[in-house]
Design an enzyme around this catalytic site. Structure first.
Site, PDB file in Angstrom:
ATOM      1  N   LYS A 256     -17.349   6.741  22.418  1.00 45.75           N
ATOM      2  CA  LYS A 256     -16.204   6.669  21.502  1.00 45.75           C
ATOM      3  C   LYS A 256     -15.361   7.918  21.712  1.00 45.75           C
ATOM      4  O   LYS A 256     -15.864   9.038  21.621  1.00 45.75           O
ATOM      5  CB  LYS A 256     -16.698   6.588  20.055  1.00 45.75           C
ATOM      6  CG  LYS A 256     -15.583   6.680  19.002  1.00 45.75           C
ATOM      7  CD  LYS A 256     -16.113   6.466  17.577  1.00 45.75           C
ATOM      8  CE  LYS A 256     -15.018   6.750  16.541  1.00 45.75           C
ATOM      9  NZ  LYS A 256     -15.491   6.580  15.145  1.00 45.75           N
ATOM     10  N   ASP A 261      -9.309  11.107  14.170  1.00 46.52           N
ATOM     11  CA  ASP A 261      -9.471   9.956  13.284  1.00 46.52           C
ATOM     12  C   ASP A 261      -8.919  10.291  11.908  1.00 46.52           C
ATOM     13  O   ASP A 261      -9.619  10.843  11.059  1.00 46.52           O
ATOM     14  CB  ASP A 261     -10.956   9.556  13.196  1.00 46.52           C
ATOM     15  CG  ASP A 261     -11.166   8.343  12.293  1.00 46.52           C
ATOM     16  OD1 ASP A 261     -10.160   7.687  11.931  1.00 46.52           O
ATOM     17  OD2 ASP A 261     -12.331   8.057  11.951  1.00 46.52           O
ATOM     18  N   LYS A 268      -7.860   8.834   5.502  1.00 41.03           N
ATOM     19  CA  LYS A 268      -8.983   9.595   4.944  1.00 41.03           C
ATOM     20  C   LYS A 268      -8.460  10.616   3.931  1.00 41.03           C
ATOM     21  O   LYS A 268      -7.401  11.196   4.132  1.00 41.03           O
ATOM     22  CB  LYS A 268      -9.709  10.354   6.061  1.00 41.03           C
ATOM     23  CG  LYS A 268     -10.604   9.489   6.931  1.00 41.03           C
ATOM     24  CD  LYS A 268     -11.359  10.355   7.938  1.00 41.03           C
ATOM     25  CE  LYS A 268     -12.152   9.513   8.909  1.00 41.03           C
ATOM     26  NZ  LYS A 268     -13.290   8.803   8.276  1.00 41.03           N
ATOM     27  N   ASP A 279     -14.198  13.259  16.573  1.00 40.84           N
ATOM     28  CA  ASP A 279     -14.500  11.835  16.694  1.00 40.84           C
ATOM     29  C   ASP A 279     -14.502  11.347  18.148  1.00 40.84           C
ATOM     30  O   ASP A 279     -14.641  10.154  18.412  1.00 40.84           O
ATOM     31  CB  ASP A 279     -13.518  11.027  15.843  1.00 40.84           C
ATOM     32  CG  ASP A 279     -14.160   9.800  15.217  1.00 40.84           C
ATOM     33  OD1 ASP A 279     -15.399   9.732  15.185  1.00 40.84           O
ATOM     34  OD2 ASP A 279     -13.411   8.911  14.782  1.00 40.84           O
ATOM     35  N   ASP A 338      -9.933   2.517   9.033  1.00 36.95           N
ATOM     36  CA  ASP A 338     -10.793   3.672   9.286  1.00 36.95           C
ATOM     37  C   ASP A 338     -12.093   3.272   9.993  1.00 36.95           C
ATOM     38  O   ASP A 338     -12.855   4.121  10.430  1.00 36.95           O
ATOM     39  CB  ASP A 338     -11.095   4.393   7.963  1.00 36.95           C
ATOM     40  CG  ASP A 338     -11.629   5.798   8.185  1.00 36.95           C
ATOM     41  OD1 ASP A 338     -11.559   6.283   9.333  1.00 36.95           O
ATOM     42  OD2 ASP A 338     -12.104   6.398   7.204  1.00 36.95           O
ATOM     43  N   GLU A 340     -12.384   2.239  12.921  1.00 36.67           N
ATOM     44  CA  GLU A 340     -11.673   2.055  14.186  1.00 36.67           C
ATOM     45  C   GLU A 340     -12.572   2.201  15.405  1.00 36.67           C
ATOM     46  O   GLU A 340     -12.298   1.594  16.449  1.00 36.67           O
ATOM     47  CB  GLU A 340     -10.516   3.069  14.276  1.00 36.67           C
ATOM     48  CG  GLU A 340     -10.884   4.473  14.776  1.00 36.67           C
ATOM     49  CD  GLU A 340     -11.886   5.219  13.895  1.00 36.67           C
ATOM     50  OE1 GLU A 340     -11.973   4.885  12.702  1.00 36.67           O
ATOM     51  OE2 GLU A 340     -12.591   6.111  14.390  1.00 36.67           O
ATOM     52  N   ARG A 342     -15.620   1.154  16.080  1.00 36.34           N
ATOM     53  CA  ARG A 342     -16.244  -0.098  16.508  1.00 36.34           C
ATOM     54  C   ARG A 342     -15.218  -1.032  17.164  1.00 36.34           C
ATOM     55  O   ARG A 342     -15.563  -1.809  18.048  1.00 36.34           O
ATOM     56  CB  ARG A 342     -16.920  -0.770  15.296  1.00 36.34           C
ATOM     57  CG  ARG A 342     -15.969  -1.138  14.202  1.00 36.34           C
ATOM     58  CD  ARG A 342     -16.671  -1.442  12.876  1.00 36.34           C
ATOM     59  NE  ARG A 342     -17.183  -0.230  12.226  1.00 36.34           N
ATOM     60  CZ  ARG A 342     -17.866  -0.237  11.099  1.00 36.34           C
ATOM     61  NH1 ARG A 342     -18.136  -1.376  10.480  1.00 36.34           N
ATOM     62  NH2 ARG A 342     -18.298   0.883  10.569  1.00 36.34           N
TER      63      ARG A 342
END
Ligand code: BES
Ligand code: MN
Ligand code: ZN
Length: 490
Positions: A256, A261, A268, A279, A338, A340, A342
């Site tokens: 990833k 993020d 967030k 991230d 959020d 994101e 996956r």
């Protein structure tokens, strides 16, 4: 700092500081031994502590550090021993010494074997002096140490010498991964990650790199990753690294690479957003590994895929309720922007299923806060559809002191991801079992016959406070475990 392994010399040690554990003072040169024995005699409490002695130049050393492990004795596992070594590095730092010798405790050599003991000690010493200072304009680094010699009775055997070299290489890989995570997202953009990959490929024989931008992503049908990327002013990159070994087996790593993020439209809140440059830690781990693969020259082939993009809110951003189509044709309802990681991994996994022939697929992702709730900040979660792969990774992680715990791919929860309008929703209906829901979502894109493991590293990828082995920031979690996994594959 260079780390070398040497046989215990007679008489003269010739370093600014000597580190010796209390059980080993008898192995010191005679004139240092008396100073050490005086310190040992005062050890009545059985407390774990470090005694720093100014020797007045005995045996060529200005300082002697005697380490008392305390009632519990010397550590029994890799994690404990590495922490102990890192702790003594703090003592060395306090003396301001440039050169150090470290008498490897006989008990540790017996417990781990000389090769492993040297390997763990060398890695720990190099990780303990890691600092990230490119953006500091004031002050100096904490460590001035330039050489660290590990002393053992017989440092001549080839495997022991090789262990010290390998350890240096492994530590370099971890340090690169930490650097990549520690750079702010304004520096470590998707394009920058791609150029790091290209630089690695240019410098390492047997490693090649291919970078795809928005046009190619469109052509491949990677609508899921493009959906996440569309809110950002900077372009996404899909990065493929390949290392060619001698064997027929191939290990595939997927990382990833969300360079920031923000949560997207599902923004967030303060308190959760500040560290989200981390991230892309999964991607950083893969780049760290590839930066040393040629030097380690494992037999197995290794392919690394990195899905790199920001997750940002804007007038172009994907919105809750929007539907994107992944490369394998599956539609995804994005109910929470959020979740994101996956979504981009859905395309990375689909790409792998179509284009990469591999014997096992391992993804690394700072995927869920829920995994941190479940296992805390130091332990990563592993999900796998294959017991043998899970067992191998669990034991390799334990060997290197990277805490890992298996969590279930609990099929009874798969209705959580049912969408009213698309094939699958990107979040579960309930707020429970979030790490499992994340893993179950990824599983939707993994072909049934693929041996797969998912490592949720949201907790241990980033350290919120200094520890002896790692300062605040990126930890390089997973580099050691996966290198061990790669080296042990036939
Ligand atoms: N990148 C985060 C997960 C994360 C949390 C990483 C803490 C490192 C530290 C991920 O993209 C995320 O936001 N996950 C959501 C999923 C939820 C919306 C289903 C989460 O965990 O809250
Ligand atoms: Mn997120
Ligand atoms: Zn994320």
């Amino acid at each position: 700092m260079t780390v070398t392994v040497k046989s215990v010399p007679q008489g003269f040690l010739g370093a600014t500081v000597v580190v010796c554990f209390s059980g080993d003072v008898g192995r010191l040169p005679a004139d240092l031994r008396s100073a050490a024995e005086a310190a040992t005699a005062s050890d009545t409490a059985g407390e774990s502590r470090r005694v720093v002695i100014h020797t007045g130049g005995k045996a060529g050393a200005a300082w002697l550090i005697v380490v008392f492990p305390g009632k519990t004795g010397l550590p029994r596992d890799a994690e404990g021993w590495m922490a102990a070594v890192a702790g003594t590095m703090a003592g060395i730092r306090d003396t301001g010494s440039k050169t150090a010798v470290f008498l490897l405790p006989a008990e540790i050599v017996t417990r781990f074997g000389a090769t492993r003991a040297v390997e763990l000690t060398a890695v720990a010493s190099r990780l303990a002096v890691y600092e990230f200072r490119p953006h500091k304009t004031k002050g100096e680094g904490r460590s001035v140490l330039t050489s660290f010699d590990i002393l053992l009775d017989d440092a001549k055997p080839k495997p022991v010498i090789r262990a010290a070299e390998t350890a240096g290489i492994i530590a370099d890989a971890v340090r690169l991964a930490r650097d990549l995570v520690n750079e702010p997202s304004s520096v470590m953009t998707p394009d920058r990650l791609a150029s790091v990959a290209e630089t690695i490929a240019a410098g390492e024989t047997g490693v090649t790199c291919q970078v795809m931008g928005p046009t190619q992503l469109k052509r491949e049908g990677m609508g899921a990753m493009l959906g996440i990327a569309q809110g950002s002013d900077i372009e996404p990159r899909f990065i493929k690294l390949s290392y060619k070994g001698r064997s027929k087996k191939t290990i595939l790593l997927i990382g990833k690479g969300i360079t920031f993020d923000s949560g997207g439209i599902s923004l967030k809140p303060t308190g959760h957003i500040e560290t989200m440059k981390c991230d892309m830690a999964g991607a950083a781990t893969i780049l760290g590994i590839f930066s040393v693969l040629a030097k380690l020259s494992p037999a197995v082939n290794v392919v690394g895929l990195i899905a790199a993009t920001e997750n940002m809110p804007s007038g172009h951003a994907v919105k809750p309720g929007d539907i994107v189509t992944a490369m394998n044709g599956m539609t995804i309802e994005i109910l929470n922007t959020d979740a994101e990681g996956r979504v981009v991994l859905a395309d990375a996994i689909s790409y792998a299923a179509r284009h990469v022939k591999a014997d096992e697929m391992i993804d690394l992702a700072t995927l869920t806060g829920a995994c941190v709730v479940a296992l805390g900040e130091e332990i990563a979660g592993i999900f796998s559809n294959n017991d043998a792969l899970a067992a191998a990774l669990l034991s390799e992680a334990a060997d290197w002191g990277e805490p890992l715990w298996r969590l279930p791919l609990a099929d009874q929860y798969k209705d959580e991801l049912k969408s009213n309008v698309a094939d699958v929703s990107n979040v579960g209906k309930s707020r429970y079992g979030g790490a499992i829901n994340g893993a179950l979502f990824l599983k939707e894109f993994v072909p049934d016959d693929t041996t797969w493991a998912h490592l949720d590293i949201a907790g241990p990828a980033f350290a919120e406070k200094d520890t002896p082995l790692c300062p605040y920031g990126g930890t390089g979690y997973g580099v050691r475990t996966l290198i061990a996994h790669i080296l042990s594959a036939a």
